[in-house]
Write an enzyme that holds these catalytic residues in place. Structure first.
Site, short mmCIF file in Angstrom:
data_model
loop_
_atom_site.label_atom_id
_atom_site.label_comp_id
_atom_site.label_asym_id
_atom_site.label_seq_id
_atom_site.Cartn_x
_atom_site.Cartn_y
_atom_site.Cartn_z
N ARG A 99 -61.03 62.90 50.22
CA ARG A 99 -61.47 61.51 50.39
C ARG A 99 -61.14 60.96 51.78
O ARG A 99 -61.54 59.84 52.11
CB ARG A 99 -60.89 60.61 49.29
CG ARG A 99 -61.49 59.21 49.29
CD ARG A 99 -61.02 58.36 48.14
NE ARG A 99 -59.61 58.44 47.90
CZ ARG A 99 -58.68 57.85 48.64
NH1 ARG A 99 -59.02 57.14 49.70
NH2 ARG A 99 -57.39 57.98 48.34
N TYR A 138 -86.87 51.87 50.20
CA TYR A 138 -86.56 52.65 49.00
C TYR A 138 -86.04 51.67 47.93
O TYR A 138 -85.19 50.82 48.22
CB TYR A 138 -85.48 53.68 49.36
CG TYR A 138 -84.91 54.41 48.17
CD1 TYR A 138 -85.68 55.34 47.47
CD2 TYR A 138 -83.62 54.17 47.74
CE1 TYR A 138 -85.16 56.01 46.38
CE2 TYR A 138 -83.10 54.84 46.65
CZ TYR A 138 -83.87 55.75 45.98
OH TYR A 138 -83.35 56.40 44.90
N ASP A 190 -82.86 54.37 57.72
CA ASP A 190 -82.87 55.41 56.69
C ASP A 190 -83.91 56.43 57.14
O ASP A 190 -85.11 56.14 57.14
CB ASP A 190 -83.23 54.77 55.35
CG ASP A 190 -83.21 55.77 54.20
OD1 ASP A 190 -83.39 56.98 54.47
OD2 ASP A 190 -83.03 55.34 53.05
N LYS A 210 -82.67 64.89 49.29
CA LYS A 210 -84.10 65.14 49.51
C LYS A 210 -84.29 66.35 50.44
O LYS A 210 -84.00 67.45 50.04
CB LYS A 210 -84.77 63.88 50.04
CG LYS A 210 -84.35 62.59 49.30
CD LYS A 210 -84.75 62.58 47.84
CE LYS A 210 -84.05 61.49 47.02
NZ LYS A 210 -84.19 60.14 47.52
C1 LIG Z 1 -83.48 58.97 47.39
C2 LIG Z 1 -83.42 58.04 48.51
C3 LIG Z 1 -82.26 57.27 48.75
C4 LIG Z 1 -81.06 57.30 47.85
O1 LIG Z 1 -80.44 58.55 47.87
P1 LIG Z 1 -79.54 59.15 46.66
O2 LIG Z 1 -79.16 60.48 47.17
O3 LIG Z 1 -80.41 59.15 45.44
O4 LIG Z 1 -78.40 58.21 46.50
C5 LIG Z 1 -82.27 56.44 49.85
N1 LIG Z 1 -83.34 56.34 50.66
C6 LIG Z 1 -84.46 57.05 50.47
C7 LIG Z 1 -85.60 56.89 51.41
C8 LIG Z 1 -84.54 57.92 49.38
O5 LIG Z 1 -85.68 58.62 49.18
#
Ligand SMILES: *Cc1c(COP(=O)(O)O)cnc(C)c1O
Length: 382
Positions: free
Chosen positions: A47, A101, A173, A198
């Site tokens: 952590r 998102y 993001d 992803k």
């Molecule tokens: C899936 C996703 C998130 C969140 O990610 P997790 O790993 O599910 O917490 C944030 N931004 C985008 C664009 C996403 O596709």
């Protein structure tokens, strides 16, 4: 910059080499949650975000994103929420892109209210909207491009320039683009986050996240992160490191497949409309071409003339799923999944009609994907 290794090389490299003892090519997995405090300079603890596996992968991701430093998290939302809440305090104001998102949108709306943080949501298609929304107490600008699910493009360099001028932290993001296609730090952005669940993971079997930034900002992020606690365990770090070795290869194939499919669907008379930034008639195409030198990504969406649910049901190869970025192609209907909580009116305003489907293109042979889509369109009820 010119003698910097290519993305293919940076992906294949196993990052910081850790096996000083046996000199193995692959990094060993460090699973300890307890370390000798006398023998080391810095107390290691999962952590504290400082174990060898966390550091190796964070370094590799930082290289891929042209960042000085990085922090790994246990999910994309852990990365996003930690970065946002370590930059803001009560009474601050944030300017946020309205196409986001769904999970981020809901998190910000509900938590900001509780912490008395003000926010203004603006349409990212015109970068000037961000500047117009800035107030004396604005501390953060947050964008996402290409956006979900209609792949809108925000001009990153212009937004980053506005933030620099006003002394505001800029955050993006970068999940949809991946570090292979787009490197926002080279365009002036301060903090880049990823849902590693992803494209970085890429095999639909791993949940993780990352934040990449300067050493100074990463130190600030790590300071809050050890309080919030969203660290990634050693085994997941190893899985992510293994996935990164093929990241550039995977994304290149996904870029090429998505372009082929977008062109095919554009010419198909059972399709009303295609959203893909690689298409010349996409309103953000010119900006996308400039800021996505690696390619336009593996995400596309389109409106079917017939019933979307019936179309999806008839697919044999492409599977229904909400997540994205895996080696296998997956599809969903945003009005029934990510945007189900919005009213039909609100949804239509942002282009999320009942006929819209979102496709995450995998690494399959594009001819097989086209055959699957065409046979399903033929069988779709009108
Ligand atoms: C899936 C996703 C998130 C969140 O990610 P997790 O790993 O599910 O917490 C944030 N931004 C985008 C664009 C996403 O596709």
């Amino acid at each position: 910059m010119n003698n910097r290794p290519s993305k293919l090389t940076l992906s294949a490299n196993a990052g910081l080499h850790q096996d000083h003892h046996y000199k193995g090519i692959a990094n060993p997995i460090f699973v300890s949650s307890a370390y000798d405090y006398e023998e080391v300079d810095e107390t290691l603890y999962p952590r504290y975000f400082n174990t060898p596996n966390q550091q190796a992968v964070a370094r590799q991701l930082a290289l891929l994103e042209h960042a000085e430093d990085g922090v790994l998290f246990s999910s994309g939302m852990a990365a996003i929420s930690t970065c946002i809440f370590c930059m803001l305090r009560k009474g601050d104001h944030a300017v946020i892109q309205s196409d986001l998102y769904g999970g981020t949108y809901e998190a910000l709306v509900s938590e900001f209210e509780r912490f008395e943080i003000d926010s203004t949501f603006v349409d990212g298609a015109d970068a000037e909207n961000f500047e117009k929304a800035i107030r004396p107490n604005t501390k953060l600008v947050y964008i996402e491009t290409p956006s979900n699910p209609t792949l809108k493009i925000t001009d990153i360099r212009t937004v980053a320039g506005i933030c620099k001028k006003h002394g505001i932290v800029s955050m993006i993001d970068n999940t949809f683009a991946s570090p292979i296609n787009q490197n926002p730090i080279t365009l002036g952005i301060d903090i880049v986050t990823h849902s590693g669940t992803k494209y970085l993971g890429g095999h639909s079997d791993l949940c993780c996240g990352a934040a990449l930034a300067s050493e100074t900002l990463c130190a600030r992020i790590r300071h809050s992160a050890l309080h919030f606690g969203g660290s990634l365990n050693g085994i997941s770090c190893y899985l992510l490191e293994r996935s990164l070795k093929t990241l550039a290869l995977r994304v290149r194939q996904q870029n090429a497949n998505a372009m082929t499919l977008a062109e095919h669907l554009s010419a198909h008379d059972a399709i009303l409309r295609v959203y893909y930034p690689g298409l010349k008639d996409h309103p953000g195409h010119t900006v996308a071409a400039a800021q996505m030198p690696g390619g336009f990504g593996g995400m596309l969406s389109f409106e079917v003339r017939g019933d979307a649910a019936s179309f999806i049901e008839k697919l044999c190869l492409i599977r229904r799923a909400i997540s994205l970025g895996g080696v296998e192609s997956t599809i969903c209907i945003p009005s029934k999944t990510s945007h189900i909580k919005m009213s039909a009116e609100e949804r239509h305003k942002i282009g999320v009609t009942d006929q819209l489907v979102r496709l995450s293109v995998g690494i399959e042979d594009p001819d097989d994907l086209i055959r699957d889509i065409d046979q399903a369109l033929n069988l779709t009820s009108k």
